[in-house]
Write a protein that holds these residues in place. Structure first.
Motif, mmCIF file in Angstrom:
data_model
loop_
_atom_site.group_PDB
_atom_site.id
_atom_site.type_symbol
_atom_site.label_atom_id
_atom_site.label_comp_id
_atom_site.label_asym_id
_atom_site.label_seq_id
_atom_site.Cartn_x
_atom_site.Cartn_y
_atom_site.Cartn_z
ATOM 1 N N SER A 100 14.808 4.098 -4.130
ATOM 2 C CA SER A 100 15.875 4.915 -5.066
ATOM 3 C C SER A 100 16.879 5.537 -4.140
ATOM 4 N N LEU A 101 16.604 6.006 -3.236
ATOM 5 C CA LEU A 101 17.521 6.699 -2.194
ATOM 6 C C LEU A 101 18.602 5.770 -1.577
ATOM 7 N N THR A 102 18.113 4.696 -1.662
ATOM 8 C CA THR A 102 19.048 3.415 -0.770
ATOM 9 C C THR A 102 19.882 3.128 -1.961
ATOM 10 N N GLN A 103 19.594 3.090 -3.244
ATOM 11 C CA GLN A 103 20.271 2.662 -4.390
ATOM 12 C C GLN A 103 21.266 3.744 -4.647
ATOM 13 N N LEU A 117 7.395 -3.133 3.246
ATOM 14 C CA LEU A 117 8.085 -1.823 3.526
ATOM 15 C C LEU A 117 9.498 -2.086 2.924
ATOM 16 N N TYR A 118 10.142 -0.761 2.370
ATOM 17 C CA TYR A 118 11.351 -0.859 2.101
ATOM 18 C C TYR A 118 12.077 0.144 2.899
ATOM 19 N N VAL A 119 12.646 -0.213 3.818
ATOM 20 C CA VAL A 119 13.279 0.649 5.013
ATOM 21 C C VAL A 119 14.618 1.303 4.196
ATOM 22 N N PRO A 120 14.765 2.652 4.449
ATOM 23 C CA PRO A 120 16.271 3.315 3.816
ATOM 24 C C PRO A 120 17.323 2.384 4.239
ATOM 25 N N VAL A 121 18.275 2.194 3.664
ATOM 26 C CA VAL A 121 19.592 1.678 3.962
ATOM 27 C C VAL A 121 19.191 0.223 4.356
ATOM 28 N N ALA A 122 18.354 -0.150 5.153
ATOM 29 C CA ALA A 122 18.314 -1.563 5.718
ATOM 30 C C ALA A 122 17.505 -2.535 4.814
ATOM 31 N N GLY A 123 16.687 -1.998 3.987
ATOM 32 C CA GLY A 123 16.320 -2.668 2.700
ATOM 33 C C GLY A 123 14.950 -3.206 2.783
ATOM 34 N N PRO A 124 14.628 -4.086 1.927
ATOM 35 C CA PRO A 124 13.127 -4.647 2.111
ATOM 36 C C PRO A 124 12.552 -5.262 3.485
ATOM 37 N N THR A 125 11.685 -5.261 3.658
ATOM 38 C CA THR A 125 10.880 -6.030 4.856
ATOM 39 C C THR A 125 9.517 -5.968 4.853
ATOM 40 N N THR A 126 8.774 -6.836 6.059
ATOM 41 C CA THR A 126 7.459 -6.714 5.886
ATOM 42 C C THR A 126 7.173 -6.261 7.603
ATOM 43 N N VAL A 127 5.806 -6.139 7.889
ATOM 44 C CA VAL A 127 5.674 -5.802 9.371
ATOM 45 C C VAL A 127 5.867 -6.913 9.983
ATOM 46 N N PRO A 177 0.702 -1.133 -0.150
ATOM 47 C CA PRO A 177 0.014 0.107 -0.112
ATOM 48 C C PRO A 177 0.938 1.204 -0.059
ATOM 49 N N LEU A 178 1.917 1.315 0.297
ATOM 50 C CA LEU A 178 2.841 2.304 0.335
ATOM 51 C C LEU A 178 3.850 2.270 -0.818
ATOM 52 N N GLU A 179 3.434 2.024 -1.775
ATOM 53 C CA GLU A 179 4.309 1.765 -2.995
ATOM 54 C C GLU A 179 5.229 2.819 -3.391
ATOM 55 N N LYS A 180 4.542 4.229 -3.422
ATOM 56 C CA LYS A 180 5.397 5.137 -3.746
ATOM 57 C C LYS A 180 6.304 5.680 -2.838
ATOM 58 N N VAL A 181 6.227 5.527 -1.565
ATOM 59 C CA VAL A 181 6.863 5.783 -0.515
ATOM 60 C C VAL A 181 8.130 4.853 -0.484
ATOM 61 N N ASN A 182 7.789 3.476 -0.842
ATOM 62 C CA ASN A 182 8.746 2.224 -0.643
ATOM 63 C C ASN A 182 9.568 2.576 -1.968
ATOM 64 N N ALA A 183 9.020 3.115 -3.076
ATOM 65 C CA ALA A 183 9.846 3.158 -4.358
ATOM 66 C C ALA A 183 11.032 4.347 -4.013
ATOM 67 N N LEU A 184 10.403 5.437 -3.639
ATOM 68 C CA LEU A 184 11.529 6.469 -3.045
ATOM 69 C C LEU A 184 12.467 5.888 -2.208
ATOM 70 N N SER A 185 12.213 5.242 -1.273
ATOM 71 C CA SER A 185 13.117 4.881 -0.167
ATOM 72 C C SER A 185 14.125 3.998 -1.015
ATOM 73 N N ALA A 219 27.234 4.904 -3.978
ATOM 74 C CA ALA A 219 28.043 5.985 -3.336
ATOM 75 C C ALA A 219 29.018 5.416 -2.314
ATOM 76 N N VAL A 220 28.242 4.314 -1.478
ATOM 77 C CA VAL A 220 29.248 3.928 -0.089
ATOM 78 C C VAL A 220 29.068 2.446 0.074
ATOM 79 N N THR A 221 27.802 1.759 0.042
ATOM 80 C CA THR A 221 27.883 0.384 0.443
ATOM 81 C C THR A 221 28.744 -0.550 -0.624
ATOM 82 N N GLY A 222 28.075 -0.287 -2.001
ATOM 83 C CA GLY A 222 28.728 -1.001 -3.105
ATOM 84 C C GLY A 222 30.124 -1.039 -3.282
ATOM 85 N N PRO A 223 30.961 0.244 -3.003
ATOM 86 C CA PRO A 223 32.206 0.270 -3.130
ATOM 87 C C PRO A 223 33.042 -0.389 -1.964
#
Length: 273
Positions: A67-70, A172-182, A57-65, A75-79
């Protein structure tokens, strides 16, 4: 005469606006007939709504999160994870991974008990004992080899909830932490607070918690390099990442309900012969 009359009706002198209004007012142009299908299509375009994906239900917010995590990953985690893989030799990385996995075995055993699977709980305790002793503090997974044949099994409190029919809840897609559910958030909190009490000692200290978290994040990111690249190359990276995560979680719960028997050492020897 007809042309003159039409010209008189169309021509509007700029010095007589009132007269122009009087001339043009009676002219009524009937609208062209519109096909019913075209009218319906037009209404859909005008009044259509964006329907979210079921379970997200929070698809738009999750998609934004996402994108920010990507961007943070680029910039940081991958390198950092790639540098970790280059600098730290593979045997050491494998040893650290086995060490942290071994420390989770008591929590895995408790969850098997909660799922009324005492046999697997005993096997997990056996894995923990064997790898802690013969496996040099868990750095070598001796228990999965013959003659012990005790494979690594993942089991969490979120899996226990799913085993008893608790739905995963919104994605839920938590910034930095990644995908999850309740359900996974609740289960993860229980596992997190249970681990220090089960293990105790120095494993509760802040240096260990922070240091182990950094190492596990870098190692996990390095192991998922190919999967994440596949996600990036897809047409809808967010949807692919979400679906892969949810499929894996469903598979974990289904495996608990109908787990296949482990391969025996005898079967392996016959296959090799």
């Amino acid at each position: 005469m007809l042309g003159t009359a039409i010209g008189a009706m169309v021509f509007v002198p700029p010095v007589a606006p009132a007269l122009a209004a009087a001339v043009t007012t009676p002219v009524i142009v009937a609208p062209a007939p519109v096909d019913a299908a075209e009218e319906q299509e037009h209404e859909i375009v005008v009044s259509g709504r964006h329907h979210g994906t079921p379970g997200d239900p929070l698809e738009k917010v999750n998609a934004l999160s996402f994108s920010l995590t990507q961007h943070l990953d680029d910039a940081v985690t991958g390198p950092a994870s790639r540098s970790y893989a280059k600098v730290v030799p593979k045997p050491i990385r494998s040893g650290l991974r086995n060490f942290f996995t071994n420390l989770r075995e008591p929590v895995v055993a408790v969850n098997y008990l909660l799922q009324l699977k005492p046999g697997k709980a005993v096997e997990t305790v056996g894995r923990f004992a064997i790898n802690t002793t013969l496996g040099i503090a868990g750095t070598v997974d001796v228990a999965k080899r013959c003659p012990f044949n005790l494979p690594l099994r993942q089991n969490r409190f979120s899996d226990t909830l799913g085993f008893y029919g608790v739905k995963p809840g919104p994605f839920l897609y938590v910034p930095v932490a990644g995908p999850t559910t309740v359900r996974d958030v609740v289960g993860g909190m229980v596992d997190f607070f249970a681990s220090p009490f089960v293990l105790g000692g120095p494993f509760r200290s802040r240096p260990y918690v922070i240091g182990s978290a950094v190492v596990r994040i870098l190692d996990r990111r390095d192991q998922k390099e190919e999967i994440l690249q596949t996600v990036r190359d897809s047409e809808d990276p967010y949807a692919v990442r979400r679906d892969l995560y949810l499929q894996r979680q469903r598979a974990r719960v289904e495996a608990l309900r109908d787990a296949p028997p482990p391969h025996s050492c005898r079967r392996k020897a016959m296959a090799a012969g």
